[in-house]
Design an enzyme around this catalytic site. Structure first.
Site, PDB file in Angstrom:
ATOM      1  N   THR A  93      29.755  43.600  90.032  1.00 50.66           N
ATOM      2  CA  THR A  93      29.045  42.523  89.341  1.00 50.66           C
ATOM      3  C   THR A  93      28.567  43.074  88.011  1.00 50.66           C
ATOM      4  OG1 THR A  93      28.314  41.578  91.422  1.00 50.66           O
ATOM      5  CG2 THR A  93      27.047  40.968  89.474  1.00 50.66           C
ATOM      6  N   LYS A 169      30.493  34.728  89.826  1.00 49.97           N
ATOM      7  CA  LYS A 169      29.707  35.672  90.633  1.00 49.97           C
ATOM      8  C   LYS A 169      28.232  35.637  90.201  1.00 49.97           C
ATOM      9  CE  LYS A 169      28.397  39.319  93.028  1.00 49.97           C
ATOM     10  NZ  LYS A 169      27.967  39.179  94.424  1.00 49.97           N
ATOM     11  N   LYS A 238      18.264  42.822  88.089  1.00 51.05           N
ATOM     12  CA  LYS A 238      19.366  43.165  87.167  1.00 51.05           C
ATOM     13  C   LYS A 238      20.321  41.980  87.031  1.00 51.05           C
ATOM     14  CE  LYS A 238      23.270  44.466  88.425  1.00 51.05           C
ATOM     15  NZ  LYS A 238      24.512  44.970  89.035  1.00 51.05           N
TER      16      LYS A 238
END
Lengths: 290, 290
Positions: A93, A169, A238
């Protein structure tokens, strides 16, 4: 078929174990060595360097964040030295911006590139049950497909632009964080009126919201069981920041994502927050009482 | 068993049809007459007044909002005139404050009271497939149970305090609105990177978020199909405000609910907004581009 894996954290190692169980020869490389030795005992072949890992037909990488991708694959020069025609499958990711850079760089260097971020925790990865999003040039995707199918319950084809897979994603991770925030606020309301969290989350999670995300995170919130982390709150923050960066780059505002960032920042200021799962976000909602 | 229904909107009428199909004699009353005549043709018995409806053993009511409950049941004096021992089952989504008042008033008047808010749209109500939350004094709940079971796929018992059932219902409606906002923002992000909404919502809605709420509202958002409304945006705003009132009464802040209120207010300022389903909230998220 000659496959390598670069990056052997919980997810990368679980995927290697799944491939080994399926009889695939996997060459492995990682910045720290201990996990390499473990996997070699289990049947993997060690690579002495990332360059050696790139001697395979298909190179999978599962690095934790943009910086790790930059350190290991870009600044090291390994991509520039790699054999033309190798197909690199990036399972991590990462930001939409880096996804775009990587796609352009691979094309320039004559390397195949597939963006294939995955949904699923380590046990799902080990069982080969991930949901894999796959985007890239058709020939690169076709080359990678047999390996992707071994990793996945289902491979979701997303066309030729690798950035699309990373954007989906990020959107999915945003929806996970948002679902946890909403469970947290709903639980806080219920508790204020004498409805215990397990009762509320069981009712909603087995009817209207009967989906894996609500069951998994709802169970953790109901039991206030936040460690060891499966999806660390830190990584959740994050990802929310990557979501906000991706949105900003297109002039889009996402107020629920702004809220999630603020709540996660508050959560991560607390003591011991490094060991908390993303589900602990519910405690910030519970604490919003005068 | 002698059952009445007061309030014959889409939900109330669907529940009556379900009970009639199961062979229950249902007496019906409504402020406007046309739907009464329709249901009489289908086998219901008309009541000339709310007082006459209260001659049953079990009186169900499904009134649209707090004001309707106040007008029909409180200000009219019908509860004060009702026979002791009758059990009143309030199926509506009402405020936590009114839920508390009603519970106290029924107790004072010697009437049974069950708070039984429901999850499910009219076709589900007609099929007897609702999820019914039930709270109240044990004897009143026991009396109502055979009827509740005919309305429900499942009856969820929530103890003796009626307010708990209403609080859980409000928490659930908040989570629905929040899920729609999150789908809207995720879709906006996906679209900014070339991922069409149907693709994004199908992938997430059939895996991590494979739950009725994401499938039903996700389908509407993907197709931008917002009318005729099943759950009107207007009623969604009403419910979010009830959520915020209930939270405020306990000194709790719910930032995702604040955000939902602001977004729904923006949606409802638009032309034709009265005819929009709650799912149209996604259009506000899509419009948040510079």
């Amino acid at each position: 078929m000659n496959v390598s894996m670069i990056g052997l954290g919980a997810m990368g190692a679980a995927m290697v174990r799944n491939l080994l169980a399926k009889g695939v020869t996997v060459t492995v490389w990682n910045r720290s060595r201990a996990i390499v030795d473990d996997l070699v005992v289990e049947g993997a072949k060690p690579a002495a360097s990332a360059d050696e890992a790139f001697e395979a037909d298909i190179v999978l990488s599962m690095l934790a964040h943009d910086q790790a991708v930059k350190d290991v694959l870009l600044d090291s020069g390994v991509l520039a030295r790699a054999r033309k025609g190798v197909v690199h499958v990036n399972l991590a990711t990462i930001s939409a911006a880096l996804a775009g850079e990587l796609a352009a760089l691979h094309a320039e260097l004559g390397l195949g590139y597939v963006a294939a971020p995955v949904f699923g925790r380590p046990p799902v990865a080990q069982a080969g049950g991930l949901n894999v999003l796959a985007a890239g040039a058709p020939d690169a995707v076709a080359t990678a497909m047999p390996v992707l199918e071994m990793l996945a319950a289902k491979v979701w084809p997303l066309g030729e632009d690798p950035v699309r897979a990373n954007a989906l994603k990020l959107a999915g991770n945003f929806m996970i964080v948002s679902a946890i925030e909403s469970m947290g606020e709903a639980v806080a309301l219920g508790e204020a009126y004498g409805v215990p969290a397990p009762e509320l989350l069981d009712m909603l999670g087995s009817t209207l919201f009967a989906a894996p995300i609500y069951k998994i995170y709802g169970g953790m919130i109901a039991e206030r069981r936040y460690s060891p982390p499966g999806f660390a709150a830190e990584l959740g923050l994050k990802d929310v920041r990557l979501v906000l960066d991706a949105a900003e780059a297109k002039g889009l505002s996402m107020p629920q994502a702004d809220l999630a960032e603020a709540s996660l920042e508050m959560l991560l200021q607390g003591e011991g927050a490094k060991d908390l799962d993303l589900a602990a976000l519910a405690e910030i909602a519970r604490a919003r009482v005068e």
